[in-house]
Design a protein around this motif. Structure first.
Motif, short mmCIF file in Angstrom:
data_model
loop_
_atom_site.label_atom_id
_atom_site.label_comp_id
_atom_site.label_asym_id
_atom_site.label_seq_id
_atom_site.Cartn_x
_atom_site.Cartn_y
_atom_site.Cartn_z
N ALA A 1 0.66 -1.20 0.03
CA ALA A 1 -0.05 -0.11 0.18
C ALA A 1 0.99 1.40 0.08
N ALA A 2 0.66 2.19 -1.04
CA ALA A 2 1.33 3.27 -1.00
C ALA A 2 0.56 4.58 -0.48
N SER A 3 1.41 5.50 0.01
CA SER A 3 0.60 6.62 0.47
C SER A 3 1.71 7.69 0.52
N GLY A 4 0.91 9.08 0.64
CA GLY A 4 1.93 10.37 0.37
C GLY A 4 1.86 10.88 -1.12
N ARG A 5 1.81 9.91 -2.14
CA ARG A 5 1.31 10.27 -3.41
C ARG A 5 0.68 9.22 -4.31
N THR A 6 0.27 9.40 -5.28
CA THR A 6 -0.38 8.39 -6.12
C THR A 6 0.63 8.13 -7.09
N PHE A 7 0.68 6.59 -7.35
CA PHE A 7 1.47 5.99 -8.24
C PHE A 7 0.81 5.48 -9.48
#
Length: 122
Positions: free
Chosen positions: A23-29
């Motif tokens: 899960a990524a957070s802080g910006r969209t990939f």
């Protein structure tokens, strides 16, 4: 702050399955390729799989072709690695990565997670 957080690792018997999530957070990939790597004890980090942003292209190391499947859900900013028919040689720390700096299967990515341990017993 950009973060990639892996989950889903664990101990499994040979022939079993695991599904890793990142899960990524802080910006969209959603417009960037994402990938999975692994590092076994005493070995260098190696490419496992990658998927482009539109999910039209996937890439796999020869050692996992036919057993692992990479996928992503851009609405959740998450990438997955379904691992089937696991072997003891698959034992490693698995890392998620985002935004490659070169053609896949490059090992140069801008963002990395901290890894999740996968152990496969014989």
């Amino acid at each position: 702050q950009v973060q990639l957080v892996e989950s889903g690792g664990g101990l499994v018997q040979a022939g079993g399955s695991l599904r890793l999530s990142c899960a990524a957070s802080g910006r969209t990939f959603s417009r960037a390729a994402m990938g999975w790597f692994r590092q076994a004890p005493g070995k260098e980090r190696e490419f496992v799989a990658a998927v482009n942003w539109s999910r039209t292209n996937t890439y796999y190391a020869d050692s996992v072709k036919g057993r692992f499947t990479i996928s992503r859900d851009n609405s959740k900013n998450t990438v997955y690695l379904q691992m089937n028919s696991l072997k003891p040689d698959d034992t490693a720390v698995y890392y998620c990565a985002a935004v490659p700096s070169g053609p896949i299967p490059t090992t140069q990515y801008q963002y990395w997670g901290r890894g999740t341990q996968v152990a496969v017993s014989s």
